[in-house]
Structure formats: C-alpha cells, structure tokens
Write an enzyme that holds these catalytic residues in place. Structure first.
Site, PDB file in Angstrom:
ATOM      1  N   TYR A 310       9.359  10.304  -3.802  1.00  0.00           N
ATOM      2  CA  TYR A 310       8.760   8.992  -3.521  1.00  0.00           C
ATOM      3  C   TYR A 310       9.741   7.889  -3.879  1.00  0.00           C
ATOM      4  CZ  TYR A 310       4.933   5.602  -3.193  1.00  0.00           C
ATOM      5  OH  TYR A 310       4.114   4.576  -2.832  1.00  0.00           O
ATOM      6  N   TYR A 361       6.499   3.257   4.959  1.00  0.00           N
ATOM      7  CA  TYR A 361       5.797   3.262   3.674  1.00  0.00           C
ATOM      8  C   TYR A 361       4.328   3.560   3.937  1.00  0.00           C
ATOM      9  CZ  TYR A 361       4.002   1.381  -0.758  1.00  0.00           C
ATOM     10  OH  TYR A 361       3.382   1.206  -1.970  1.00  0.00           O
TER      11      TYR A 361
END
Lengths: 407, 143
Positions: A310, A361
């Site tokens: 991430y 995202y």
C-alpha cells in the site's frame, strides 16, 4: 485437505480516472459494475453470491447492493473497523473467515470511491477556495472518538494525510539519514511499472527522479510525487471455498495467511496520536503483525516473489519494507536505491500495476486485485513463476495483510 | 488578547465530554495533561481509562510548556483561503509531563531553521474570547 479453505477466484475493475472525472456514472453504480465484473471473471453466477464485505466506511452499504444485484439471500455483510486504507486486506480476511466457517459460500469484497462526487479524503472537509471560518471561536461537538481525537489535530492545521504521514517520515529521515531521492525512487519505479498497465491513470506519464525532485512540496518532505493519486473507480474480489474454486476455469489463488491489527497504544496512528511509542513512531507499526503473518504461513520475506504494498505515501512504503523484514530497520532507503523493487531484475518486484501512486487510489483493494493477477500470470508486469505474493494495507494506521499463494 | 499567529485560518477544535476539560483549561491558558490517580501515568488525548492500570480516576496536571521538537512537517498547501503559508506542524515532546507529546505548531521561526531536538516553549494564541490554542516557539536560551 480443508475443503472450505478460502481462495480468491475473481477480480473486477471499473475504469480508473482522476478524482472528479467519473461524473456520468455514480460511485454506487460503479460498485455494482465492479462486483458484476468480478463475479463474471470468476465464472460464477451472481445467484451464488451470498456475502458482501467492504472497508473504510464505503458508502455503498451491503444490504442495498445485495437487493439491487438480486442476491437470493445475504448471509454475511461485513465492514472492517480498521481505519481507511488499513482495512482492505482485512476485508478479504473477513470474507475468508466467513466462507471457511460456513457463514457464506461466495463473498464479494468491493470498494467504490469517487471522491469528486462527495468530498476529498485527507482534506478534512475544508475547501481551499473557501475563506476560513471567521469565527473559529468555540469548541465544536465531536460525534465520535475519531472526531474527538482529530480535535487535537485540526486546530493546528493538521487536516491533510500528506502532512500527517510526513511526521513519521521526517523522523525516519532524522534517525536513519533517509533522503528525498530515495523516496523518489519508489515513485519512479512504480510509475515505470504503470507504463505497461493500460488501466493506470498515470500510465502515459513517464517520471524521472529529476521530475520527482522538481515536483512541488506539499508537506515537507512529501512532494506532490510522493503522494498517491486521488481517483474515481471501483474494484472487487471474489472469495469462495477451495471446493467451489476447483471447478472454475481460472487458477484460484490461495490465501496462505492473513493478519490485521495495531500494536499497543496505537489508536489511529500518528495522524492524531502524538504518543505512539517511540520505537514504533518511525515505523509502519506492522512489524509485530508481520511476524505473526510469516509464522502462520511458515514463510519469510525471502519466499516472496512479488509484493503489492500500500503506497499512500512513499515514506510509508519504505517503512513497510522494514516492518516486513525485507531489509533492516533504517535500511529502507538503500534497499530502494539498489533497485530491489523494480520489475527489471529486482529481487522484490513491487506494485507491478503502478500502485496508488500511479495506477489508481482505490484504498488498496486494487493491490489485492493485482496480487491475484500476479499469481495467475495476468499482470502487465508479470513475474515468471511467481508463487507467493504479499499484499499489504496501509502503514501508519492499524493495518492488515495477506499472503497469497498459487495453487 | 495575545499575539495572533494564524489570524485567517485554522479550524476549530472538536471535543466530547471526556476531552472538553482540556480545552477549558486551554481557555484559561493552562496546558494540562491527564494524570491517572491510580498509578500516576500521564496521557493525552484525555481518555476515560488509564491504559496502564485501567483506573477510571484521573486529574489534570499543569505542565510548564517547555519541550523539544520530536518531529515536524512544513505545510505548503493551504487548508483555507488566506492561509498563512508555509506553516509548521510539529509533535512536541513536553518536559515534566511524564513523557507525553502533543501535536501543535511552531511559530516565530523560519521553517528552514526547524530541527528535531530543538528546545521550545509554549505560547498561547487567543482565537477568540473563549478559545485559546497552544503554539510553540524556539526557547530563548542564555549564552
């Protein structure tokens, strides 16, 4: 052999676009679309889906989605309680627990995020075109523990995630000599990976380290190109049992281990918690959890062929690499500089889709999607014979992770 | 009223029943940390239970406002129109507070001069008649 062992059998993704660009289709419609695509990719019928799971307070609540998709029954609906981007892997883990315990047979994990249709994350709800409230004169009412803790951040102008996660990154630089260029190498590497990914929002925009260094400073040390994209889009992943997975056309991906959590005293992490323990502060706070993950799977960092980490901010990726033991504490900068994360010959090709920095995202669920693709040989930057993929959720908040394996 | 550092901006604080007393002390220009009456562990933000001994009894300990910079960031993007830029957000490690740190701003210093470890002192900013916010500035040292 455990016939209920959870596997990932389908992935679906909408078009990804810059924040605010998907205006003609609602975030809600995109959620339905991504779920349909994932179920079709799995070769399943929507009539077999009996569970839905999401995270980060997704606005598209399960009970409505279930009714709209015509599910014959909804037997499992789950929202992860790890904050925001820390929860994507946990949502998959919770779905896995549901199928393994017989609570459901087929659970779809989804995330749909069109911030332009609502408001921007990490901007604290303030519009920068608005003048400040001329009378910030009194203390307002906090309607949750999170808002009460943000009450100790907002009055100091701490609204942006880019500023919040600069705090531990700056401390890491102070302690270990990590440099902005080392952070920039992450951005450059993931952008290069995105160049082969037709879905990547930044796929057509090559980046050099000089581009990174020249990009405007947002919250020192975070430059614009240290910060993830703000995107519109949706994606979904289908979780079912080993027994059901056996008959499906595509190779299922096994969940070798999953973990979620936060260490002692962490609360929300450095965004609102100035009192994170000193030996945790300049870390992603995932080291303990990572140790449990490796232990459960009987694997270690050397066994990982490809990683999807991430990447809300470059410094957080660096701290994840240290937490998971790919390099020593404080050595993340040189490790990145060595080219280890590059698909071109690196020992740990990372974010082969371009990540949140260059693909889109979607709060990290697109990293789970890429993890599945990596192990099916479907990635646009494929790692030959990849058998083990680590997928993580966000560092510097309570987090989660998955170790995926190829059956 | 005090000197104004952020006359044009900064959102108002939010509080609940547990945290409101901290803001009430701030309005009186008292910087406090919550202290457990069971084991003397200090904590911020305020909470109903002590994480060390789980006692629900606490009081407020006033601190000197001396500290040092634990970490910081220099913000270059506005959070509202007319935002004073750039501005510095810092985590301050407070002295005589049992190890408690707090988020605040550094004022009266050029951003490029800020260093981790820099000694600082408290300075109150009165945002209104009812609301004061603690900021920190470099501590004046002798010699």
């Amino acid at each position: 052999m455990n016939r209920r062992r959870a596997h990932l059998v389908g992935v679906g993704e909408s078009e990804y676009a810059r924040w605010g660009r998907i205006g003609d289709v609602t975030e809600h419609a995109l959620a339905c679309r991504a779920i349909k695509l994932a179920v079709a990719d799995a070769g399943l019928s929507m009539d077999e889906v009996d569970g839905l799971a999401s995270f980060a307070e997704d606005r598209n609540e399960a009970v409505f989605i279930a009714a709209e998709l015509g599910l014959p029954a909804l037997r499992f609906g789950n929202m992860v309680w790890m904050p925001g981007g820390g929860g994507g892997c946990a949502a998959v883990a919770n779905a896995a627990m549901a199928v393994e315990t017989g609570q459901a047979e087929v659970v779809v994990v989804y995330r749909s995020l069109c911030q332009g249709q609502f408001f921007r994350f990490g901007a604290g709800g303030a519009g920068t075109d608005q003048p400040a409230d001329p009378k910030p004169a009194t203390v307002g009412q906090a309607d949750s523990l999170l808002m009460a803790s943000l009450g100790f951040a907002f009055p100091y102008g701490l609204l942006m995630a880019a500023a919040a996660y600069a705090l531990p990154t700056r401390r890491h630089m102070h302690l270990y000599g990590t440099t902005s260029r080392q952070l920039g190498m992450l951005s450059v590497t993931f952008r290069e990976h995105a160049s082969r990914n037709p879905r990547a929002v930044m796929g057509g925009r090559p980046m050099t380290i000089e581009d990174h260094q020249a990009s405007p400073m947002i919250a020192d040390p975070h430059r614009l190109l240290d910060c993830c994209l703000e995107s519109d889009g949706a994606c979904a992943v289908v979780v079912t049992t080993e027994e059901r997975a056996r008959d499906l056309a595509k190779r299922p991906v096994q969940i070798l281990a999953s973990e979620q959590g936060a260490p002692k005293g962490y609360a929300f992490g450095p965004f609102t918690n100035a009192n994170v323990l000193d030996d945790l502060y300049a870390t992603g706070a995932c080291e303990e959890m990572a140790g449990r993950l490796w232990g459960k799977a009987g694997l270690g960092p050397a066994d990982v062929d490809v990683a999807q980490l991430y990447d809300h901010f470059t410094g957080c990726v660096l701290m994840l690499l240290e937490d998971y033991g790919f390099c020593g504490r404080g050595e993340g900068g040189p490790f990145i500089e060595s080219g280890a994360l590059s698909w071109h010959g690196g020992s740990l090709p990372t974010n082969t889709h371009g990540g949140s920095l260059s693909e889109a995202y979607i709060h990290g669920l697109n990293h789970v999607v890429e993890g599945v693709r990596s192990l099916r040989g479907e990635s646009t930057s494929p790692v030959k014979n990849a058998e083990v993929c680590l997928v993580t959720s966000a560092a510097c908040v309570p987090s989660s992770a998955l170790l995926l394996g190829r059956r | 009223m005090s000197e104004r550092f952020f006359p044009n901006s900064m959102p108002a604080p939010l509080a609940d029943t547990i945290t409101l007393p901290w803001w009430e002390a701030a309005a009186e220009h008292r910087l406090v940390v919550q202290r457990c009456t069971g084991c003397a562990h200090t904590r911020l933000p305020p909470a109903p239970v002590c994480p060390q001994c789980r006692s629900e009894d606490s009081d407020w300990q006033e601190v000197s406002g001396l500290g040092e910079v634990y970490t910081y960031t220099v913000v270059h993007r506005p959070i509202a129109a007319d935002q004073e830029l750039p501005f510095v957000i810092a985590v301050i490690a407070l002295e005589d507070a049992g190890g408690v740190r707090m988020i605040s701003n550094l004022v009266s210093v050029a951003p490029e001069e800020v260093r981790i470890g820099m000694p600082v002192e408290l300075v109150w900013e009165d945002m209104s008649e009812e609301l004061a916010i603690p900021r920190f500035r470099p501590r004046k040292t002798d010699g």
